[in-house]
Design an enzyme around this catalytic site. Structure first.
Site, PDB file in Angstrom:
ATOM      1  N   LYS A 279       0.123   4.216  -0.240  1.00 24.59           N
ATOM      2  CA  LYS A 279      -0.522   5.402   0.362  1.00 24.59           C
ATOM      3  C   LYS A 279      -0.300   6.618  -0.554  1.00 24.59           C
ATOM      4  O   LYS A 279      -0.269   6.455  -1.769  1.00 24.59           O
ATOM      5  CB  LYS A 279      -0.033   5.618   1.802  1.00 24.59           C
ATOM      6  CG  LYS A 279      -0.182   4.326   2.634  1.00 24.59           C
ATOM      7  CD  LYS A 279       0.024   4.503   4.099  1.00 24.59           C
ATOM      8  CE  LYS A 279      -0.136   3.156   4.810  1.00 24.59           C
ATOM      9  NZ  LYS A 279      -0.010   3.271   6.255  1.00 24.59           N
TER      10      LYS A 279
ATOM     11  N   GLY B 280       2.953   2.320  10.781  1.00 19.27           N
ATOM     12  CA  GLY B 280       3.919   3.403  10.601  1.00 19.27           C
ATOM     13  C   GLY B 280       4.645   3.778  11.878  1.00 19.27           C
ATOM     14  O   GLY B 280       5.282   4.837  11.944  1.00 19.27           O
TER      15      GLY B 280
ATOM     16  N   ASN C  42       0.878  -1.178   0.000  1.00 18.84           N
ATOM     17  CA  ASN C  42       0.000   0.000   0.000  1.00 18.84           C
ATOM     18  C   ASN C  42       0.910   1.221   0.000  1.00 18.84           C
ATOM     19  O   ASN C  42       1.487   1.571   1.023  1.00 18.84           O
ATOM     20  CB  ASN C  42      -0.888  -0.036   1.246  1.00 18.84           C
ATOM     21  CG  ASN C  42      -1.737   1.216   1.387  1.00 18.84           C
ATOM     22  OD1 ASN C  42      -1.782   2.050   0.479  1.00 18.84           O
ATOM     23  ND2 ASN C  42      -2.403   1.350   2.528  1.00 18.84           N
TER      24      ASN C  42
ATOM     25  N   GLU D  92      -6.721   4.605   8.030  1.00 19.46           N
ATOM     26  CA  GLU D  92      -6.512   6.033   7.719  1.00 19.46           C
ATOM     27  C   GLU D  92      -7.765   6.637   7.084  1.00 19.46           C
ATOM     28  O   GLU D  92      -8.026   7.831   7.238  1.00 19.46           O
ATOM     29  CB  GLU D  92      -5.272   6.194   6.818  1.00 19.46           C
ATOM     30  CG  GLU D  92      -4.006   5.965   7.631  1.00 19.46           C
ATOM     31  CD  GLU D  92      -2.821   5.413   6.870  1.00 19.46           C
ATOM     32  OE1 GLU D  92      -2.821   5.443   5.629  1.00 19.46           O
ATOM     33  OE2 GLU D  92      -1.894   4.927   7.541  1.00 19.46           O
TER      34      GLU D  92
ATOM     35  N   GLU E 236      -4.984  -4.864  10.663  1.00 14.81           N
ATOM     36  CA  GLU E 236      -3.950  -3.851  10.855  1.00 14.81           C
ATOM     37  C   GLU E 236      -4.224  -3.106  12.156  1.00 14.81           C
ATOM     38  O   GLU E 236      -5.031  -2.159  12.178  1.00 14.81           O
ATOM     39  CB  GLU E 236      -3.959  -2.845   9.696  1.00 14.81           C
ATOM     40  CG  GLU E 236      -3.677  -3.462   8.347  1.00 14.81           C
ATOM     41  CD  GLU E 236      -3.135  -2.428   7.365  1.00 14.81           C
ATOM     42  OE1 GLU E 236      -2.072  -2.677   6.815  1.00 14.81           O
ATOM     43  OE2 GLU E 236      -3.761  -1.373   7.187  1.00 14.81           O
TER      44      GLU E 236
HETATM   45  P1  13P Z   1       3.305   0.430   7.645  1.00 12.08           P
HETATM   46  O1  13P Z   1       3.818  -0.873   7.021  1.00 12.08           O
HETATM   47  O2  13P Z   1       4.021   1.640   7.127  1.00 12.08           O
HETATM   48  O3  13P Z   1       3.211   0.331   9.119  1.00 12.08           O
HETATM   49  O4  13P Z   1       1.787   0.605   7.100  1.00 12.08           O
HETATM   50  C1  13P Z   1       0.899  -0.446   7.213  1.00 12.08           C
HETATM   51  C2  13P Z   1      -0.323  -0.105   6.472  1.00 12.08           C
HETATM   52  O5  13P Z   1      -1.090   0.757   6.882  1.00 12.08           O
HETATM   53  C3  13P Z   1      -0.588  -0.830   5.220  1.00 12.08           C
HETATM   54  O6  13P Z   1      -1.875  -0.616   4.762  1.00 12.08           O
END
Ligand code: 13P
Length: 251
Positions: free
Chosen positions: A13, A175, A11, A101, A169
């Site tokens: 983002k 993050g 992802n 998010e 998640e």
């Molecule tokens: P990170 O791997 O950056 O923690 O993000 C996870 C995430 O939200 C994947 O959708």
């Protein structure tokens, strides 16, 4: 436990302009080509503007492309939104819905997420439905009940093992560099599996991904946990070597 191939999904983002996105996708596709047959399905979910150039860049390589969100309607007066049919036409096979998010920043509810997933199914896409508790919910001992409630509300009647993937998640692990322990992951994934088996005829075969600070250094232990059928990777999916390191950590 879902039998079969793991799914490692990146992802991206809101990261990447055209040149770097195409370079990144090509780099992943090249590693896939030189690896020969591997027991893992690979997916990247770029920002919407990069879906066309990325699908063109990786066409025929086996690397799948997905969207990060879709609107529940097929078309209409929805400024700024993208429909599942538009994603499918652009070459997507998957779409993420209900990422934390979006739940947090856009106030998305379980009911809305269910309609988005149903729209994805109608367009022939696999919906990756995200669930996960916040830090405060975990501290109150509510992780399991929150995830069960999210599953109950966000999975549409059209869901099957072929058109739906669940991503667990935990919000506090996204993050942050904090990863859930294998024991935490095992407990929640077992709960998700039980719920899926109760709810869907094909619930035993639905893939359940873990997401939240997955990196090459922790992927081997996480991907070995029962009922972990792959990973949804954020930050580490922005570097081809790190993403590939997660792919090669799959048992
Ligand atoms: P990170 O791997 O950056 O923690 O993000 C996870 C995430 O939200 C994947 O959708």
């Amino acid at each position: 436990m879902a039998m079969g191939r793991k799914l490692i999904a990146g992802n991206w983002k809101m990261n990447g302009l055209k040149t770097e996105g195409v370079v990144l996708a090509r780099a992943v596709a090249e590693r896939l080509a030189s690896a020969g047959p591997i027991p893992v399905d690979l997916l990247v979910c770029p920002p919407a503007t990069l879906i066309w150039p990325v699908t063109e860049a990786v066409a025929g390589t086996g690397l799948a492309v997905g969207g990060q969100d879709c609107h529940p309607q097929v078309s209409g007066a929805h400024t700024g939104d993208i429909s599942a049919a538009m994603l499918a036409e652009a070459g997507c096979g998957y779409v993420i819905v209900g990422h934390s998010e979006r739940r947090q920043n856009h106030g998305e509810t379980d009911a809305l997420i269910a309609t988005k997933a149903a729209a994805a199914h109608a367009a022939g896409l696999v919906a990756i439905i995200c669930v996960g508790e916040t830090d405060a919910e975990r501290d109150r001992g509510e992780a399991g009940t929150v995830v069960e409630r999210q599953l109950a509300g966000s999975i549409p009647a059209s869901a099957t093992a072929t058109n739906t993937v669940i991503a667990y998640e935990p919000v506090w692990a996204i993050g942050t560099g904090r990863t859930a322990t294998p024991a935490d992951v095992a407990q929640i994934h077992a709960l998700i599996r039980e719920t899926l088996v109760r709810r869907l005829d094909s619930g035993a075969a639905v893939r359940i991904l873990y997401g939240g600070s997955v990196k090459p250094s922790n992927a081997r232990e996480l991907m070995a946990v029962p009922d972990v059928d792959g990973a949804l990777v954020g930050g580490a999916s922005l570097k081809a070597d790190e993403f590939w390191g997660i792919v090669t950590s799959c048992p």
